[in-house]
Scaffold this motif. Structure first.
Motif, PDB file in Angstrom:
ATOM      1  N   UNK A 133      22.786  52.892  50.025  1.00  0.00           N
ATOM      2  CA  UNK A 133      22.340  52.139  48.850  1.00  0.00           C
ATOM      3  C   UNK A 133      22.638  52.894  47.560  1.00  0.00           C
ATOM      4  N   UNK A 134      22.522  54.218  47.596  1.00  0.00           N
ATOM      5  CA  UNK A 134      22.867  55.017  46.414  1.00  0.00           C
ATOM      6  C   UNK A 134      24.347  54.897  46.088  1.00  0.00           C
ATOM      7  N   UNK A 135      25.209  54.924  47.119  1.00  0.00           N
ATOM      8  CA  UNK A 135      26.651  54.773  46.891  1.00  0.00           C
ATOM      9  C   UNK A 135      26.973  53.399  46.318  1.00  0.00           C
ATOM     10  N   UNK A 136      26.318  52.360  46.823  1.00  0.00           N
ATOM     11  CA  UNK A 136      26.535  51.012  46.292  1.00  0.00           C
ATOM     12  C   UNK A 136      26.133  50.944  44.830  1.00  0.00           C
ATOM     13  N   UNK A 189      36.865  61.938  63.674  1.00  0.00           N
ATOM     14  CA  UNK A 189      36.598  63.226  63.031  1.00  0.00           C
ATOM     15  C   UNK A 189      35.472  63.034  62.032  1.00  0.00           C
ATOM     16  N   UNK A 190      34.850  64.125  61.635  1.00  0.00           N
ATOM     17  CA  UNK A 190      33.805  64.033  60.622  1.00  0.00           C
ATOM     18  C   UNK A 190      34.396  63.553  59.302  1.00  0.00           C
ATOM     19  N   UNK A 191      33.666  62.681  58.630  1.00  0.00           N
ATOM     20  CA  UNK A 191      34.131  62.161  57.349  1.00  0.00           C
ATOM     21  C   UNK A 191      32.954  62.068  56.400  1.00  0.00           C
ATOM     22  N   UNK A 192      33.144  62.566  55.196  1.00  0.00           N
ATOM     23  CA  UNK A 192      32.060  62.468  54.220  1.00  0.00           C
ATOM     24  C   UNK A 192      32.140  61.172  53.406  1.00  0.00           C
ATOM     25  N   UNK A 193      33.038  60.259  53.801  1.00  0.00           N
ATOM     26  CA  UNK A 193      33.172  58.996  53.095  1.00  0.00           C
ATOM     27  C   UNK A 193      32.195  57.937  53.607  1.00  0.00           C
ATOM     28  N   UNK A 251      31.065  52.413  49.470  1.00  0.00           N
ATOM     29  CA  UNK A 251      29.931  51.819  48.751  1.00  0.00           C
ATOM     30  C   UNK A 251      29.476  50.522  49.413  1.00  0.00           C
ATOM     31  N   UNK A 252      30.414  49.822  50.042  1.00  0.00           N
ATOM     32  CA  UNK A 252      30.088  48.542  50.684  1.00  0.00           C
ATOM     33  C   UNK A 252      29.400  48.718  52.030  1.00  0.00           C
ATOM     34  N   UNK A 253      29.328  49.956  52.529  1.00  0.00           N
ATOM     35  CA  UNK A 253      28.675  50.185  53.818  1.00  0.00           C
ATOM     36  C   UNK A 253      27.250  49.642  53.803  1.00  0.00           C
ATOM     37  N   UNK A 254      26.575  49.727  52.671  1.00  0.00           N
ATOM     38  CA  UNK A 254      25.197  49.221  52.583  1.00  0.00           C
ATOM     39  C   UNK A 254      25.125  47.735  52.899  1.00  0.00           C
TER      40      UNK A 254
END
Length: 451
Positions: free
Chosen positions: A403-406, A390-394, A300-303
């Motif tokens: 922004x939606x995850x945040x 590797x691919x990650x859906x996180x 969530x903090x990626x934004x």
């Protein structure tokens, strides 16, 4: 020497010497980390204890537009900006004797403005202090030196080195490669010394013209201030030698991106001991919980740590950037790395933030996720062995998704400050909307006549 100069740090006093200060830049960082404020004659600054700016500066986007206000009856009231004397430092690239001073943003009742990024970080540090804890951080700054780029429609290219050749990529840790633009490095060192800023080391990174600058560990607010100052300092040093310095996450296609890795340890404020190391140096439950907090909330903090559409071009497999929330000891493919160290220096390196993030918010978001882990006391996933490319859906793949995850992470929003998140979301969604209205060269090349 007038009375106000007695409040200056020693480095600023040494820079002034017996000379007269001509100008003072009263500075505050906005949502993007852009330096805003006012410059005034030193004689006028000496007579003032504060000055005023509208709080709408925190709604200005990177393009200079204004985001919609998330607050009712927004009337752009003035903030009171008060100097933090500990931040006063030289602006050694100017023609006259100029000082910069970072200011604190307060409302007219004397409260810290909650959506000022520096205040967000101060809030997080305060939450640690309430629990008897002191966070310690060490940022790593990656950036590119590039040739001057005067036409945004043209790709960014590496700068010309002293040999007359363009800087070459795939030369990580090469001393010869970094000597190619040694004059810029010399000015970076000279400017830093004049400003009283400590450089822990400079090295050549993997990209063409890409440099890493490391800062010594210390207080999070002071280190964020230093990154804020260093960005301006480095740009000015580059301009002296007919090139640009850029902190974009991915300025050049087919080259690695630029990160701001953040090393963090937490100290017991009373004992001064690292809470990640127990008796005989064993890893503690707090260490495990801190990692869990990063795994559970960093998505969530990626934004906050990847704040632009360009930021997500850095999260590419096999391009020296983590694309996961796994953790591992001395494993640079994991998003969360535990470097080799003595137990007393045990720390967790967050490799996810891009260098394009606001340093106050990058550090604040990292500390906030870790603190949530200490509060929630959930277990971390087992250590990841081997390559984690590797691919990650996180990890979200776009700013809109981030922004939606945040918006969905109520715990993170609460700890960062709900008013700040509302303001930040408004600015970033406005920027994302503007970007979606731009037609790229790729679209014109492949879609114009083929679909």
């Amino acid at each position: 020497m007038s009375r106000w100069t007695d409040k200056l740090p020693e480095a600023a006093k040494e820079y002034i010497g017996n000379r007269r200060v001509d100008e003072v830049e009263c500075v505050i960082g906005d949502i993007a980390g852009v330096a805003r404020g006012k410059a005034m004659p030193a004689a006028k600054f000496a007579k003032q204890t504060n000055y005023f700016l509208p709080n709408s500066i925190f709604l200005q986007t990177i393009t200079g537009e204004w985001a919609d206000s998330p607050f009712d009856a927004f009337t752009e009231p003035d903030m009171i900006l008060e100097p933090d004397w500990s931040t006063a430092t030289a602006a050694p690239w100017t023609a006259d004797i100029t000082l910069q001073v970072i200011h604190d943003a307060k409302d007219q009742e004397g409260n810290y403005v909650p959506f000022a990024p520096r205040n967000v970080l101060r809030r997080i540090i305060g939450l640690y202090a309430e629990r008897g804890l002191t966070p310690v951080v060490a940022p790593e700054m990656e950036f590119f030196l590039t040739a001057r780029n005067l036409d945004p429609n043209q790709p960014v290219i590496p700068p010309m080195g002293r040999t007359g050749r363009r800087a070459a990529g795939k030369q990580a840790y090469s001393l010869s490669a970094i000597d190619e633009y040694g004059r810029v490095i010399d000015d970076i060192y000279d400017f830093a010394e004049a400003q009283g800023l400590e450089i822990d080391g400079i090295l050549q990174e993997g990209g063409a013209g890409q440099i890493e600058l490391n800062l010594a560990h210390g207080d999070p607010l002071r280190l964020a201030d230093e990154v804020f100052f260093f960005k301006r300092l480095i740009r000015e040093a580059a301009l002296r030698h007919d090139c640009f310095a850029t902190f974009m996450a991915k300025p050049i296609a087919d080259e690695p991106g630029s990160a701001m890795h953040i090393h963090t340890s937490i100290v017991d404020s009373k004992t001064g001991k690292n809470i990640f190391a127990g008796p005989k140096g064993v890893e503690t439950e707090a260490f495990n919980h801190y990692i869990a907090g990063m795994q559970n909330h960093m998505g969530a903090a990626i934004a906050l740590i990847a704040p632009y559409v360009n930021s997500y071009r850095r999260y590419v497999p096999d391009f020296a950037a983590p694309i996961n929330l796994e953790w591992g000891r001395d494993n640079r493919t994991t998003g969360l790395r535990v470097p080799i160290s003595a137990p007393a220096a045990r720390r967790i390196e967050n490799r996810l933030p891009g260098m394009d993030c606001n340093p106050y918010l990058g550090i604040a978001a990292t500390l906030a996720c870790g603190l949530l882990g200490l509060i929630e006391k959930k277990p971390a996933r087992p250590e990841f062995s081997g390559s984690a490319y590797i691919d990650s859906d996180e990890i979200p793949v776009s700013l809109g998704e981030a922004l939606d995850l945040l918006d969905e992470d109520e715990a993170l929003k609460e700890i960062m400050g709900v008013d700040f998140i509302r303001c930040y979301d408004s600015v970033k969604r406005n920027e994302y909307k503007e970007f979606l209205q731009v037609i790229s060269p790729w679209e014109r090349e492949h879609l114009l006549l083929n679909v």
